[in-house]
Write an enzyme that holds these catalytic residues in place. Structure first.
Site, short mmCIF file in Angstrom:
data_model
loop_
_atom_site.label_atom_id
_atom_site.label_comp_id
_atom_site.label_asym_id
_atom_site.label_seq_id
_atom_site.Cartn_x
_atom_site.Cartn_y
_atom_site.Cartn_z
N ASP A 1 17.52 40.95 -57.77
CA ASP A 1 17.77 39.79 -58.62
C ASP A 1 19.23 39.37 -58.50
O ASP A 1 20.11 40.08 -58.96
CB ASP A 1 17.42 40.18 -60.07
CG ASP A 1 17.72 39.07 -61.06
OD1 ASP A 1 17.93 37.92 -60.62
OD2 ASP A 1 17.73 39.36 -62.28
N ASN B 1 20.62 36.48 -59.71
CA ASN B 1 21.18 35.63 -60.78
C ASN B 1 20.88 36.18 -62.17
O ASN B 1 20.94 35.46 -63.15
CB ASN B 1 20.67 34.19 -60.63
CG ASN B 1 19.16 34.10 -60.69
OD1 ASN B 1 18.48 35.14 -60.66
ND2 ASN B 1 18.61 32.91 -60.80
N ASP C 1 14.76 37.35 -56.25
CA ASP C 1 14.80 35.99 -55.71
C ASP C 1 15.26 36.01 -54.25
O ASP C 1 15.65 37.05 -53.71
CB ASP C 1 15.72 35.12 -56.57
CG ASP C 1 17.04 35.82 -56.89
OD1 ASP C 1 17.66 36.35 -55.94
OD2 ASP C 1 17.42 35.88 -58.08
N ASP D 1 3.44 34.60 -45.82
CA ASP D 1 2.09 34.88 -46.30
C ASP D 1 1.31 33.56 -46.37
O ASP D 1 1.80 32.59 -46.93
CB ASP D 1 2.19 35.50 -47.71
CG ASP D 1 1.14 36.55 -47.96
OD1 ASP D 1 -0.04 36.28 -47.68
OD2 ASP D 1 1.49 37.63 -48.47
N ASP E 1 -3.93 36.10 -46.16
CA ASP E 1 -4.56 36.70 -47.33
C ASP E 1 -6.09 36.59 -47.27
O ASP E 1 -6.62 35.50 -47.04
CB ASP E 1 -4.03 35.96 -48.58
CG ASP E 1 -4.35 36.69 -49.86
OD1 ASP E 1 -3.90 37.83 -50.02
OD2 ASP E 1 -5.05 36.08 -50.71
N GLU F 1 -5.45 39.96 -43.47
CA GLU F 1 -5.85 40.95 -44.48
C GLU F 1 -7.36 40.82 -44.64
O GLU F 1 -7.85 39.75 -44.96
CB GLU F 1 -5.15 40.68 -45.82
CG GLU F 1 -5.43 41.80 -46.82
CD GLU F 1 -5.51 41.36 -48.26
OE1 GLU F 1 -5.28 42.19 -49.14
OE2 GLU F 1 -5.82 40.17 -48.53
N HIS G 1 1.72 45.99 -51.83
CA HIS G 1 1.94 45.50 -53.19
C HIS G 1 0.68 45.55 -54.06
O HIS G 1 0.74 45.22 -55.23
CB HIS G 1 2.48 44.07 -53.14
CG HIS G 1 1.46 43.11 -52.62
ND1 HIS G 1 1.13 43.02 -51.27
CD2 HIS G 1 0.65 42.22 -53.25
CE1 HIS G 1 0.17 42.11 -51.12
NE2 HIS G 1 -0.12 41.61 -52.31
N ASP G 2 -0.46 45.93 -53.48
CA ASP G 2 -1.72 46.02 -54.24
C ASP G 2 -2.18 47.46 -54.47
O ASP G 2 -3.24 47.67 -55.06
CB ASP G 2 -2.87 45.35 -53.45
CG ASP G 2 -2.73 43.85 -53.34
OD1 ASP G 2 -2.14 43.23 -54.24
OD2 ASP G 2 -3.22 43.30 -52.33
O1 ISL Z 1 -8.12 46.27 -53.05
C1 ISL Z 1 -7.50 45.80 -53.95
C2 ISL Z 1 -6.91 46.65 -55.01
O2 ISL Z 1 -7.31 47.95 -54.83
C3 ISL Z 1 -7.33 44.39 -54.11
O3 ISL Z 1 -6.22 44.09 -54.88
C4 ISL Z 1 -7.23 43.67 -52.79
O4 ISL Z 1 -6.11 44.09 -52.13
C5 ISL Z 1 -7.18 42.22 -53.04
O5 ISL Z 1 -8.28 41.89 -53.69
C6 ISL Z 1 -6.92 41.31 -51.85
O6 ISL Z 1 -5.56 41.13 -51.87
C7 ISL Z 1 -4.93 39.91 -51.65
O7 ISL Z 1 -5.52 38.79 -52.26
C8 ISL Z 1 -5.48 38.72 -53.68
C9 ISL Z 1 -4.12 39.05 -54.28
O8 ISL Z 1 -4.25 39.28 -55.65
C10 ISL Z 1 -3.50 40.26 -53.61
O9 ISL Z 1 -2.21 40.50 -54.13
C11 ISL Z 1 -3.49 40.01 -52.15
O10 ISL Z 1 -2.82 40.99 -51.41
C12 ISL Z 1 -5.88 37.32 -54.06
O11 ISL Z 1 -5.05 36.40 -53.39
#
Ligand code: ISL
Length: 582
Positions: free
Chosen positions: A38, A40, A46, A115, A225, A279, A351-352
């Site tokens: 961050d 700011n 950011d 992305d 995605d 993905e 990130h998921d």
């Molecule tokens: O498998 C998952 C969690 O265990 C899901 O989050 C999976 O990764 C997701 O459904 C697909 O991910 C992508 O599309 C989503 C978004 O929320 C995720 O952050 C992204 O990586 C919808 O755009």
């Protein structure tokens, strides 16, 4: 504690020129901008914050940055709900900041992957606002169906009234009734993420226009995605109600998904030297060959098979132990299944997903297991993707209470569970949520032991992991035995050892309960990788087929005393060793 010797470089001449590409030889680094840095002091990461950390990335040695969405968005799914594909979210900065980031990366010989989120938009996107008012040409930009709101009780959410029985991946029905249009729209994710209608050629044309707009701004590729969800089965038939996500057999790898991607490749991608990573939840090796095989439209695919190993068969949140047998079987199938055919995108978290140390390693052996898993990731055939914080061994977070979570998938799950009679309060499901929530990956990057981990001077948008006083970049860089320094060495090693990039993969000891070992071979050079996946001290017996004489230790996460026995050695908890074989 760690030892590395300098690898004797082998020439890449033995790799057919047609096989060699920059992205196969690259280490990728995923940045989740909201949580990176961050600049700011408003509590939110950011773009100028990333610019300030470019030398950090350069020092680490990564080649490509994948930036998760920074576009204008109401942030219902933190950027995976895009309102304007050609603008930057105010909180994150401006197009000028983005250009500074791109240029800063390019000046340091790093590349930038953006992305591409085009299975759905935000419901606040202009297309959707016009579509719900039936303004042409947007009327059919989304998937609208009449359903029968008068059915049953007259409640539009009565299951009998909905156009079909499909679930959203975040739970609940995949349909929302729009009063204004008097119809339902399909959303495979949140109600604020309506699915685009890819059957409509005008939608595809607009997506290609967005892609060209960014490609002409000199980006180096796209991560796409849920790109295998873009085609839905003809007639949107009901799905098998026993499936984990009802309807998924009708939208995962739908009938035209590959065809649309081929068109995208012909019309757009083929004109640029860029990398594409799809993905693709729910793909098998066979599916992957179509998407990323020799004639496939994309370069790499993220599959999810290893992400499912600890999820319950009926309910993904019903976590169970994963087994090394399944883990090795899964990776081996993908390694051999794409050999000579396609290229793996390698990851153990993003990130998921939960943090890899807390999932496939052991917080009690944080450094050892983080470095062991890193060794695994960087010595398989494919391109490694490092997720921010992984390089300092960040872990899952001991969230204090339900109120600390902010992720839409997590919140929906908690809401749904609390409605059930057998769930009294949050703590009944607390362990599963703490283990599996996407928020684990999204807490601020831990830069130092200063307040808020040095991420911001203000209250951060999401809790900081309290272990930041110990686990942070500053202390990791000061300690030559840290996870961070090990990543640097590993990245260097991979850059210098083509056998680790291009070599064939062959599993050794296929049934060992604790050790995962394999050999990589490129012409007359071999690499032996030996990984202890647990906290025991098993003996590694050298298979007869491996000529170990004169083997040179390339990297290991413990001090290794030489000479060792000619037929094997004992391993320590989470020990990892890579040898070069002649
Ligand atoms: O498998 C998952 C969690 O265990 C899901 O989050 C999976 O990764 C997701 O459904 C697909 O991910 C992508 O599309 C989503 C978004 O929320 C995720 O952050 C992204 O990586 C919808 O755009």
């Amino acid at each position: 504690m760690n030892s590395t010797s300098s690898p004797t470089s082998t020439s890449t001449a033995s790799v057919a020129e047609s096989e060699r590409t920059w992205w196969k030889e690259s280490v990728f680094y995923e940045i989740y901008p909201r949580s990176f840095y961050d600049s700011n002091d408003n509590g939110v990461g950011d773009l100028p914050g990333i610019v300030r950390k470019l030398d950090y990335l350069d020092d680490l040695g990564v080649d490509v940055v994948w930036l998760t969405p920074v576009y204008d968005s109401p942030q219902a799914d933190f950027g995976y709900d895009i309102r304007d594909y050609r603008d930057i979210l105010d909180e994150y900065g401006t197009m000028d900041d983005w250009e500074r980031l791109r240029d800063g990366l390019h000046e340091r010989d790093m590349r930038l992957v953006m992305d591409l989120v085009v299975n759905h938009t935000s419901d606040e996107h202009e297309w959707f606002e016009k579509s719900r008012r039936e303004v042409d040409p947007y009327t059919d930009y989304y998937i609208w169906r009449e359903g029968d709101p008068e059915a049953g009780s007259g409640d539009p959410y009565d299951p009998d009234a909905l156009p079909n029985n499909w679930d959203s991946l975040f739970g609940g029905p995949a349909w929302t009734y729009d009063e204004r249009r008097g119809e339902y729209y399909l959303h495979l994710f949140d109600g604020k993420q309506p699915d685009l209608n890819w059957r409509n050629p005008a939608v595809r044309e607009d997506v290609y226009g967005i892609m060209r707009w960014w490609l002409d701004r000199d980006i180096d590729g796209f991560r796409m995605d849920v790109i295998n969800f873009i085609s839905k089965a003809d007639g949107l038939p009901d799905g098998d109600p026993s499936a984990v996500v009802t309807g998924s057999e009708h939208f995962i790898n739908g009938p035209h998904a590959c065809e649309y991607l081929r068109e995208m490749d012909e019309r757009v991608l083929s004109e640029y030297d860029v990398v594409t990573v799809g993905e693709m939840p729910g793909i098998s090796v066979e599916d992957a060959r179509e998407y990323v095989g020799r004639d496939g439209p994309l370069d790499m695919a993220f599959h999810f098979e290893h992400m499912r190993l600890d999820e319950g068969p009926d309910d993904p949140w019903n976590f169970r132990d994963w087994s090394l047998d399944d883990f090795r079987e899964t990776f081996t199938r993908w390694q051999t299944g794409l050999a000579g055919e396609g290229w793996n995108a390698l990851y153990l978290n993003n990130h998921d997903q939960p943090r890899m140390v807390s999932r496939f390693g052991d917080e009690a052996y944080r450094v050892e297991s983080a470095t062991m898993l890193a060794t695994f990731l960087h010595t398989l055939r494919g391109s490694p993707f490092v997720y921010q914080g992984e390089e300092i061994g960040m872990t899952n977070v001991p969230f204090e209470s339900a109120g600390k979570f902010v992720d839409v998938e997590t919140l929906r799950y908690v809401e749904r569970m609390l409605e059930r009679d057998d769930v009294e309060n949050f703590e009944d499901i607390g362990d599963a949520v703490r283990y599996g929530s996407r928020d684990n990956a999204r807490t601020p990057m831990q830069w130092s032991d200063a307040p808020n981990a040095g991420f911001t001077d203000r209250e951060p948008w999401l809790t900081v992991n309290p272990n930041y006083t110990e686990v942070n970049v500053e202390s990791a860089r000061a300690d030559p035995d840290s996870v961070w320094h090990y990543y640097r060495r590993l990245i260097d090693l991979r850059h210098d050892a083509p056998v680790l990039v291009y070599g064939d993969y062959e599993p050794l000891l296929p049934d060992h309960p604790e050790i995962y070992a394999y050999r990589r071979t490129l012409e007359d050079v071999g690499a032996l990788v030996v990984l202890n996946f647990f906290d025991g001290e098993p003996r590694f017996d050298l298979p007869g087929s491996v000529a170990y004489d004169g083997a040179e230790l390339l990297i290991s996460n413990y001090e290794v005393e030489r000479p060792e026995g000619p037929d094997g050695f004992d391993l320590r908890p989470y020990e990892a060793r890579v040898y070069r074989l002649e």
